[in-house]
Design a protein around this motif. Structure first.
Motif, mmCIF file in Angstrom:
data_model
loop_
_atom_site.group_PDB
_atom_site.id
_atom_site.type_symbol
_atom_site.label_atom_id
_atom_site.label_comp_id
_atom_site.label_asym_id
_atom_site.label_seq_id
_atom_site.Cartn_x
_atom_site.Cartn_y
_atom_site.Cartn_z
ATOM 1 N N ASP A 119 3.878 -2.872 -13.211
ATOM 2 C CA ASP A 119 2.827 -2.358 -14.244
ATOM 3 C C ASP A 119 1.427 -1.976 -13.408
ATOM 4 O O ASP A 119 0.940 -0.915 -13.374
ATOM 5 C CB ASP A 119 2.943 -2.579 -15.507
ATOM 6 C CG ASP A 119 2.858 -4.126 -15.533
ATOM 7 O OD1 ASP A 119 2.572 -4.790 -14.711
ATOM 8 O OD2 ASP A 119 2.929 -4.687 -16.774
ATOM 9 N N PHE A 120 0.790 -3.127 -13.144
ATOM 10 C CA PHE A 120 -0.457 -3.066 -12.568
ATOM 11 C C PHE A 120 -0.569 -2.984 -11.204
ATOM 12 O O PHE A 120 -1.426 -2.828 -10.510
ATOM 13 C CB PHE A 120 -0.982 -4.056 -13.398
ATOM 14 C CG PHE A 120 -1.661 -3.760 -14.665
ATOM 15 C CD1 PHE A 120 -2.857 -3.218 -14.621
ATOM 16 C CD2 PHE A 120 -0.820 -3.949 -16.012
ATOM 17 C CE1 PHE A 120 -3.346 -2.635 -16.013
ATOM 18 C CE2 PHE A 120 -1.251 -3.503 -17.007
ATOM 19 C CZ PHE A 120 -2.540 -2.845 -17.313
ATOM 20 N N ASN A 121 0.649 -3.325 -10.425
ATOM 21 C CA ASN A 121 0.598 -3.300 -9.072
ATOM 22 C C ASN A 121 -0.470 -4.168 -8.439
ATOM 23 O O ASN A 121 -1.175 -3.911 -7.262
ATOM 24 C CB ASN A 121 0.660 -1.954 -8.516
ATOM 25 C CG ASN A 121 1.649 -1.187 -9.028
ATOM 26 O OD1 ASN A 121 1.133 -0.249 -9.919
ATOM 27 N ND2 ASN A 121 2.819 -1.328 -8.841
ATOM 28 N N GLY A 122 -0.979 -5.265 -8.927
ATOM 29 C CA GLY A 122 -1.958 -5.977 -8.528
ATOM 30 C C GLY A 122 -1.677 -6.826 -7.394
ATOM 31 O O GLY A 122 -2.502 -6.783 -6.358
ATOM 32 N N GLY A 123 -0.454 -7.225 -7.287
ATOM 33 C CA GLY A 123 -0.275 -8.290 -5.900
ATOM 34 C C GLY A 123 -1.355 -9.401 -5.777
ATOM 35 O O GLY A 123 -1.362 -9.842 -4.546
ATOM 36 N N MET A 124 -1.788 -9.876 -6.684
ATOM 37 C CA MET A 124 -2.812 -11.005 -6.603
ATOM 38 C C MET A 124 -2.392 -12.280 -7.133
ATOM 39 O O MET A 124 -2.952 -13.355 -6.882
ATOM 40 C CB MET A 124 -4.230 -10.536 -7.141
ATOM 41 C CG MET A 124 -4.782 -9.144 -6.477
ATOM 42 S SD MET A 124 -5.267 -9.721 -5.012
ATOM 43 C CE MET A 124 -5.251 -8.015 -4.230
ATOM 44 N N ALA B 93 -9.317 -3.181 2.857
ATOM 45 C CA ALA B 93 -8.195 -2.116 2.593
ATOM 46 C C ALA B 93 -6.871 -2.945 1.915
ATOM 47 O O ALA B 93 -6.645 -4.279 2.301
ATOM 48 C CB ALA B 93 -7.861 -1.694 4.187
ATOM 49 N N ASN B 94 -6.289 -2.499 1.137
ATOM 50 C CA ASN B 94 -5.125 -3.022 0.552
ATOM 51 C C ASN B 94 -3.940 -2.902 1.803
ATOM 52 O O ASN B 94 -4.064 -2.062 2.460
ATOM 53 C CB ASN B 94 -4.298 -1.989 -0.274
ATOM 54 C CG ASN B 94 -4.661 -2.048 -1.811
ATOM 55 O OD1 ASN B 94 -4.924 -3.218 -2.364
ATOM 56 N ND2 ASN B 94 -4.552 -1.013 -2.426
ATOM 57 N N ASN B 99 -4.412 -8.403 1.137
ATOM 58 C CA ASN B 99 -4.072 -8.607 -0.505
ATOM 59 C C ASN B 99 -3.953 -10.153 -0.792
ATOM 60 O O ASN B 99 -4.756 -10.596 -1.595
ATOM 61 C CB ASN B 99 -2.912 -7.583 -0.972
ATOM 62 C CG ASN B 99 -3.303 -6.263 -1.421
ATOM 63 O OD1 ASN B 99 -4.135 -5.780 -0.777
ATOM 64 N ND2 ASN B 99 -2.665 -5.746 -2.148
ATOM 65 N N PRO B 100 -3.048 -10.783 0.081
ATOM 66 C CA PRO B 100 -2.740 -12.247 -0.240
ATOM 67 C C PRO B 100 -4.224 -12.868 0.131
ATOM 68 O O PRO B 100 -4.467 -13.841 -0.448
ATOM 69 C CB PRO B 100 -1.566 -12.762 0.439
ATOM 70 C CG PRO B 100 -1.500 -11.689 1.623
ATOM 71 C CD PRO B 100 -2.073 -10.386 1.028
ATOM 72 N N VAL B 101 -5.074 -12.340 1.221
ATOM 73 C CA VAL B 101 -6.187 -12.768 1.520
ATOM 74 C C VAL B 101 -7.316 -13.167 0.324
ATOM 75 O O VAL B 101 -7.866 -13.820 -0.228
ATOM 76 C CB VAL B 101 -6.767 -12.644 2.802
ATOM 77 C CG1 VAL B 101 -8.091 -12.845 3.123
ATOM 78 C CG2 VAL B 101 -5.935 -13.154 3.897
ATOM 79 N N ALA B 152 -10.120 -4.414 -3.218
ATOM 80 C CA ALA B 152 -9.080 -3.652 -2.319
ATOM 81 C C ALA B 152 -8.942 -2.459 -2.424
ATOM 82 O O ALA B 152 -8.360 -1.924 -3.426
ATOM 83 C CB ALA B 152 -7.910 -4.761 -2.464
ATOM 84 N N ILE B 153 -9.361 -1.636 -1.577
ATOM 85 C CA ILE B 153 -9.088 -0.380 -1.775
ATOM 86 C C ILE B 153 -7.837 0.476 -1.132
ATOM 87 O O ILE B 153 -7.333 0.032 -0.147
ATOM 88 C CB ILE B 153 -10.242 0.826 -1.047
ATOM 89 C CG1 ILE B 153 -10.442 0.480 0.176
ATOM 90 C CG2 ILE B 153 -11.693 0.108 -1.879
ATOM 91 C CD1 ILE B 153 -11.291 1.607 1.004
ATOM 92 N N LYS B 154 -7.396 1.307 -1.996
ATOM 93 C CA LYS B 154 -6.172 2.146 -1.621
ATOM 94 C C LYS B 154 -6.631 3.072 -0.500
ATOM 95 O O LYS B 154 -7.519 3.734 -0.390
ATOM 96 C CB LYS B 154 -5.719 2.906 -2.770
ATOM 97 C CG LYS B 154 -4.135 3.379 -2.788
ATOM 98 C CD LYS B 154 -3.727 3.821 -4.067
ATOM 99 C CE LYS B 154 -2.425 4.760 -3.794
ATOM 100 N NZ LYS B 154 -1.634 4.836 -4.944
ATOM 101 N N LYS B 155 -5.419 3.568 0.254
ATOM 102 C CA LYS B 155 -5.740 4.522 1.303
ATOM 103 C C LYS B 155 -6.221 5.797 0.499
ATOM 104 O O LYS B 155 -5.731 6.214 -0.454
ATOM 105 C CB LYS B 155 -4.388 4.766 2.070
ATOM 106 C CG LYS B 155 -4.364 5.701 3.305
ATOM 107 C CD LYS B 155 -3.203 5.579 4.221
ATOM 108 C CE LYS B 155 -3.430 6.860 4.968
ATOM 109 N NZ LYS B 155 -3.318 8.228 4.526
ATOM 110 N N ASN B 156 -7.257 6.581 1.243
ATOM 111 C CA ASN B 156 -7.766 7.614 0.821
ATOM 112 C C ASN B 156 -8.896 7.597 -0.240
ATOM 113 O O ASN B 156 -9.445 8.507 -0.855
ATOM 114 C CB ASN B 156 -6.707 8.708 0.494
ATOM 115 C CG ASN B 156 -5.787 9.103 1.589
ATOM 116 O OD1 ASN B 156 -6.339 9.365 2.747
ATOM 117 N ND2 ASN B 156 -4.729 9.791 1.111
#
Ligand SMILES: Cc1cc2nc3c(=O)[nH]c(=O)nc-3n(C[C@H](O)[C@H](O)[C@H](O)COP(=O)(O)OP(=O)(O)OC[C@H]3O[C@@H](n4cnc5c(N)ncnc54)[C@H](O)[C@@H]3O)c2cc1C
Lengths: 245, 319
Positions: A119-124, B93-94, B99-101, B152-156
């Protein structure tokens, strides 16, 4: 081995996404909810690990009473007991701090969950739980095997993977092909009804974000069809119309 | 706006395109942009070149232990750098490392964290960003309420612009504890010289309609002529016709290219979830009723085995 599997309760992947309450709330009308597909992989692998070397599986969700059927399904798939933290989660930090609080002194060797919710795709959440507990967090995990007190994993990276080893306890955000989704059988469904499902109240109430509003992407324009015998026309459109080649 | 720190990643000695977007994003926010880079595979001149994209300074953690994705150690050093530089915003960047960092950094520095950010923040009242949710099927506008912020930004999310200039490179030691290296990365398997799917501007993707792995030659050929990355549907990677890192969709890689060409893929909603932020979609399918056509910009109803070789020739001819 003691395993905690954290699951999300999310709209089925085929759901129509719409919002209500002035675009502040997800419209759950007519939507079927499922265990998050990535969480489902984590759960399936936990069940396999338990089959191999024994232990116990606790499944946990941060959510309201409406998520209990999803927790029962996880019990039917093979978890031994369930915990529902009775709160409407506001963001990743909220969820992670509640999970970490419950896990803190419970002695789990492995805390598994999906790499992200759908749903939120946070991955955090996995990383935050690992940091709060001061233990390693690895994601996205493609394979997970246990050798004594060490977990051996493959972590996906752009264009490949990394093989790694780390001592338990740890947190892992899972994805395929870690295991195949398991479908509960009749015996599992029957026994799930009487397995313990403990409801605990939230205690941390942390968050770092507030929702302003949801929005849907603009509608897509009509497709331009090109005849199969005229691929040059497609090339022309990509070159001069879309300007992408 | 005070100082912004950008975590930049490199691969094979080159700054990743997605990290350049992160630098461009930070520059777009205004203020001074400092970047932090890791490992010994990236050269000083490559790092100085970040100036051309808007960075004024690069903190270089020149230590070969960081040539691998040691998540905890990266997090400790980045948190340390935020504190030492007085940065209250971290942009990255995502990615499978970012992301895990960033999740761990957020806890360390007590920051609000939002991933999949698609646009520059709105700071007219508070600090709000737009992020992609429901795997690209919707957006949420959220406010970051803590003093420190991580995006954390998405591409584009930002367009890479060359602004001229060079950045000064400073060595940065950073304080990672030995325990931050407790994860032992024993081996890295990585396609080299290939265009990486998550970052690709052009993607050619094949589905079950291609009937078997032996038929991927024509997909690779088309991709080569275009300079595209190759992708596939989930059943294709499940059956090991293609490696897992090529799997596109809800449970696989989410791509955002300028052009996505789908060949012999039906367009199940779970596949579309991974491609819905593509700028242009071309669908080639022998079934005129394939659902993918509804999500396409351009379509050809036809047999892939006839259309693809012709298309490859036509592109060669047009180049
Ligand atoms: C929870 C969940 C998550 C999922 N996640 C993903 C995901 O991340 N990614 C994903 O891809 N799928 C995912 N799926 C699976 C998805 O539902 C579909 O089953 C899958 O995408 C179908 O793959 P396909 O289009 O290659 O195969 P098919 O659906 O079998 O389609 C093959 C297509 O090829 C066409 N075709 C056949 N022969 C030719 C020819 N000679 N020339 C041209 N066209 C031809 C056919 O007309 C058909 O449209 C998920 C499913 C679930 C339940």
């Amino acid at each position: 081995m003691k395993i905690l599997v954290c699951i999300t309760h999310v709209p089925d992947t085929t759901s129509r996404i719409a919002f209500t309450d002035g675009d502040k709330k997800f419209d759950a009308n007519g939507v079927q909810f499922i265990i998050g597909p990535y969480d489902d992989y984590a759960l399936a692998r936990a069940v396999e690990l338990k089959e191999q070397s024994g232990g116990s599986i606790t499944v946990l969700n941060v959510g309201g009473a409406e998520t209990e059927p999803t927790l029962r399904k996880a019990l039917a798939i093979g978890a031994d007991d369930a915990i529902r933290i009775n709160a409407e989660p506001t963001d990743s930090l909220f969820v992670a701090s509640e999970i970490a609080h419950v896990a803190k002194d419970a002695g789990y060797d492995l805390i598994l969950m999906g790499r992200e919710s759908i749903d939120f795709n946070g991955g955090m959440v996995h990383g935050m739980v690992g940091e709060i507990l001061g233990i390693p967090s690895i994601s996205p995990v493609m394979t997970l095997d246990i050798d004594g007190d060490t977990a051996k994993m493959a972590r996906e990276i752009e264009g490949g993977k990394e093989m790694l080893e780390v001592k338990m306890p740890l947190v892992a955000g899972c994805q395929e092909p870690i295991a195949e989704w398991k479908i509960p059988n009749m015996r599992g469904i029957m026994s799930a009804r009487t397995k313990p499902l403990n409801v605990v109240e939230p205690s941390q109430n942390q968050s770092g974000t507030t929702l302003d509003k949801f929005e849907l992407p603009p509608a897509k324009g009509a497709v331009k069809m090109v005849d199969a015998d005229n691929v040059a026309e497609l090339v022309n459109l990509l070159k001069n119309d879309a300007k992408v080649i | 706006m005070s100082s912004i720190l950008v975590f930049v990643e490199s691969a094979e000695g080159q700054i990743k395109k997605t990290s350049l977007e992160a630098v461009a994003y930070a520059k777009g926010m205004g203020g001074d942009v400092t970047t932090i880079a890791f490992g010994t595979e990236v050269s000083d001149s490559e790092l100085q070149g970040l100036g051309n994209y808007g960075a004024s300074k690069v903190l270089h953690v020149k230590d070969d232990r960081y040539n691998k994705g040691v998540i905890q150690a990266y997090a400790s050093v980045i948190a340390d750098a935020m504190n030492k530089e007085g940065a209250d915003v971290l942009v990255l960047a995502n990615s499978s490392l970012g992301n895990p960092v960033s999740a761990r950094v957020a806890v360390k520095v007590d920051a609000s964290l939002v991933s999949n950010v698609t646009e520059l923040p709105d700071t007219s009242a508070g600090f709000k960003v737009k992020r992609s949710i429901y795997t690209g099927k919707a957006f949420a506008n959220v406010e970051l309420t803590k003093d420190k912020k991580i995006l954390a930004i998405k591409k584009n999310a930002a367009e890479v612009k060359e602004v001229g200039g060079t950045a000064t490179v400073e060595a940065f030691a950073g304080s990672a504890a030995d325990s931050d290296f407790s994860t032992n990365i024993t081996k890295t398997e990585k396609a080299t010289g290939e265009i990486l799917l998550p970052e690709a501007e052009l993607v050619v993707s094949g589905g079950r309609g291609l009937k078997g792995p032996e038929n991927w030659g024509m997909i690779e050929e088309l991709a080569k002529v275009l300079g595209a990355a190759t992708g596939c549907s989930k059943p294709v990677s499940d059956m090991d016709w293609r490696p897992h890192h090529e799997h596109v969709g809800q449970t696989g890689v989410k791509v955002s290219p300028q052009l996505y060409i789908a060949v012999g893929i039906s367009g199940a909603i779970q596949h579309l979830a991974g491609v819905n932020s593509s700028k242009n979609i071309v669908v080639i399918n022998k079934d005129p009723e394939a659902p993918f056509f509804k999500a396409a910009d351009y379509g050809i109803v036809g047999d892939a085995f006839e259309v693809i070789p012709k298309l490859t020739e036509a592109i060669k001819a047009a180049k």
